[in-house]
Design a protein around this motif. Structure first.
Motif, mmCIF file in Angstrom:
data_model
loop_
_atom_site.group_PDB
_atom_site.id
_atom_site.type_symbol
_atom_site.label_atom_id
_atom_site.label_comp_id
_atom_site.label_asym_id
_atom_site.label_seq_id
_atom_site.Cartn_x
_atom_site.Cartn_y
_atom_site.Cartn_z
ATOM 1 N N THR A 4 33.581 -38.456 -1.143
ATOM 2 C CA THR A 4 32.898 -37.260 -0.722
ATOM 3 C C THR A 4 33.779 -36.226 -1.310
ATOM 4 O O THR A 4 35.034 -35.934 -1.071
ATOM 5 N N PHE A 5 32.928 -35.082 -1.985
ATOM 6 C CA PHE A 5 33.716 -34.096 -2.359
ATOM 7 C C PHE A 5 33.660 -33.103 -1.366
ATOM 8 O O PHE A 5 33.001 -32.757 -0.601
ATOM 9 N N THR A 15 34.843 -18.014 -14.444
ATOM 10 C CA THR A 15 35.916 -18.050 -15.338
ATOM 11 C C THR A 15 37.152 -18.452 -14.730
ATOM 12 O O THR A 15 37.859 -19.242 -15.043
ATOM 13 N N GLU A 16 37.235 -17.846 -13.354
ATOM 14 C CA GLU A 16 38.518 -18.106 -12.671
ATOM 15 C C GLU A 16 38.585 -19.721 -12.220
ATOM 16 O O GLU A 16 39.559 -20.447 -12.114
ATOM 17 N N ALA A 17 37.362 -20.015 -11.694
ATOM 18 C CA ALA A 17 37.226 -21.432 -11.445
ATOM 19 C C ALA A 17 37.334 -22.554 -12.525
ATOM 20 O O ALA A 17 37.946 -23.625 -12.250
ATOM 21 N N GLN A 18 36.935 -22.242 -13.750
ATOM 22 C CA GLN A 18 36.977 -23.026 -14.939
ATOM 23 C C GLN A 18 38.408 -23.174 -15.254
ATOM 24 O O GLN A 18 38.929 -24.263 -15.663
ATOM 25 N N ILE A 19 39.258 -22.242 -15.071
ATOM 26 C CA ILE A 19 40.751 -22.412 -15.546
ATOM 27 C C ILE A 19 41.245 -23.433 -14.349
ATOM 28 O O ILE A 19 42.201 -24.372 -14.967
ATOM 29 N N VAL A 20 41.168 -23.125 -13.366
ATOM 30 C CA VAL A 20 41.859 -24.261 -12.237
ATOM 31 C C VAL A 20 41.305 -25.302 -12.473
ATOM 32 O O VAL A 20 42.116 -26.462 -12.455
ATOM 33 N N LYS A 21 39.864 -25.767 -12.517
ATOM 34 C CA LYS A 21 39.177 -26.777 -12.786
ATOM 35 C C LYS A 21 39.837 -27.574 -14.170
ATOM 36 O O LYS A 21 40.242 -28.586 -14.060
ATOM 37 N N GLY A 22 40.086 -27.020 -15.121
ATOM 38 C CA GLY A 22 40.859 -27.563 -16.353
ATOM 39 C C GLY A 22 42.376 -28.032 -15.822
ATOM 40 O O GLY A 22 42.818 -29.047 -16.289
ATOM 41 N N ARG A 23 43.050 -27.348 -15.082
ATOM 42 C CA ARG A 23 44.443 -27.663 -14.708
ATOM 43 C C ARG A 23 44.249 -28.769 -13.835
ATOM 44 O O ARG A 23 44.909 -29.776 -14.016
ATOM 45 N N LEU A 24 43.374 -28.925 -12.907
ATOM 46 C CA LEU A 24 43.367 -30.227 -12.188
ATOM 47 C C LEU A 24 42.803 -31.531 -12.714
ATOM 48 O O LEU A 24 43.309 -32.468 -12.463
ATOM 49 N N GLU A 25 42.079 -31.407 -13.801
ATOM 50 C CA GLU A 25 41.389 -32.619 -14.516
ATOM 51 C C GLU A 25 42.616 -32.755 -15.560
ATOM 52 O O GLU A 25 42.551 -34.099 -15.621
ATOM 53 N N ALA A 26 43.375 -32.013 -15.748
ATOM 54 C CA ALA A 26 44.567 -32.410 -16.763
ATOM 55 C C ALA A 26 45.505 -33.262 -16.182
ATOM 56 O O ALA A 26 46.312 -34.221 -16.607
ATOM 57 N N GLY A 28 44.267 -35.276 -13.812
ATOM 58 C CA GLY A 28 43.590 -36.531 -13.547
ATOM 59 C C GLY A 28 42.741 -36.386 -12.371
ATOM 60 O O GLY A 28 42.386 -37.591 -11.671
ATOM 61 N N ILE A 29 42.424 -35.264 -11.797
ATOM 62 C CA ILE A 29 41.755 -35.204 -10.490
ATOM 63 C C ILE A 29 40.454 -34.725 -11.022
ATOM 64 O O ILE A 29 40.176 -33.855 -11.734
ATOM 65 N N GLU A 30 39.196 -35.597 -10.280
ATOM 66 C CA GLU A 30 37.916 -35.091 -10.750
ATOM 67 C C GLU A 30 37.519 -33.749 -10.025
ATOM 68 O O GLU A 30 37.438 -33.895 -8.687
ATOM 69 N N LEU A 54 35.239 -24.898 -5.503
ATOM 70 C CA LEU A 54 35.847 -25.948 -6.389
ATOM 71 C C LEU A 54 35.932 -27.111 -5.502
ATOM 72 O O LEU A 54 36.518 -26.825 -4.330
ATOM 73 N N LYS A 55 35.216 -28.167 -5.840
ATOM 74 C CA LYS A 55 35.301 -29.344 -4.911
ATOM 75 C C LYS A 55 36.026 -30.687 -5.688
ATOM 76 O O LYS A 55 35.952 -30.584 -6.945
ATOM 77 N N VAL A 56 36.583 -31.233 -4.861
ATOM 78 C CA VAL A 56 37.429 -32.585 -5.223
ATOM 79 C C VAL A 56 37.230 -33.598 -4.354
ATOM 80 O O VAL A 56 36.789 -33.310 -3.254
ATOM 81 N N LEU A 57 37.523 -34.744 -5.023
ATOM 82 C CA LEU A 57 37.341 -36.130 -3.932
ATOM 83 C C LEU A 57 38.219 -35.817 -2.794
ATOM 84 O O LEU A 57 39.355 -35.444 -3.019
ATOM 85 N N ALA A 58 37.761 -36.359 -1.623
ATOM 86 C CA ALA A 58 38.518 -36.388 -0.390
ATOM 87 C C ALA A 58 39.770 -36.868 -0.433
ATOM 88 O O ALA A 58 41.032 -36.455 0.019
ATOM 89 N N LYS A 59 39.892 -37.963 -1.483
ATOM 90 C CA LYS A 59 41.145 -38.565 -1.596
ATOM 91 C C LYS A 59 42.306 -37.975 -2.436
ATOM 92 O O LYS A 59 43.498 -37.869 -2.420
ATOM 93 N N ASP A 60 41.732 -36.887 -3.326
ATOM 94 C CA ASP A 60 42.678 -36.281 -4.101
ATOM 95 C C ASP A 60 43.128 -34.673 -3.384
ATOM 96 O O ASP A 60 43.428 -33.891 -4.064
#
Length: 138
Positions: A4-5, A15-26, A28-30, A54-60
């Protein structure tokens, strides 16, 4: 439950969310962004719908929150020094708009219509450590 996200942060603009998204994906966080296309289409509805989520899997969640805290930007003065909270002395201070009720929103709209927006918008600082709010010093 782990598939679950869950929302870990909200941003006013994509744009703010995309910057953080890129950092988290780098790391290995979906990551999944919600309402980003709506806000890209009409940025004025951002506050009405609660911003970009900004959503991530509950395990992450814990790993993502740790990364988010490590890159979180706090307010700086004109010389680049962190703003210090007058109550607790910490530098976990962020600037925010005081448009938080109908009266201030109405004043914002009137200012926007008549072109006096920069003069009518008020900002304050808020400490994340002790929740103290204090005005910007001129």
């Amino acid at each position: 439950m782990e598939e679950t996200f869950i929302t870990i942060a909200k941003f006013q603009y994509t744009t703010e969310a995309q910057i953080v998204k890129g950092r988290l994906e780098a790391d290995g966080i979906e990551v999944f962004l919600r309402d980003n296309f709506t806000i890209d289409t009409d940025p004025l509805v951002s506050n009405a719908i609660g911003g970009v989520k900004l959503k991530v899997l509950a395990k992450d969640k814990d790993a993502a929150m740790e990364i988010l805290q490590s890159i979180k930007a706090y307010s700086l003065d004109d010389n680049g020094n962190p703003i210090i909270c007058p109550n607790c002395g910490k530098n976990r201070v962020q600037m925010f708009s005081t448009i938080n009720n109908f009266k201030s929103f109405f004043a914002f709209i009137i200012g926007f219509v008549f072109g006096t927006l920069p003069f009518s918008t008020r900002y304050q600082y808020k400490c994340e450590n002790c929740n103290t709010t204090f005005p910007i010093k001129d």
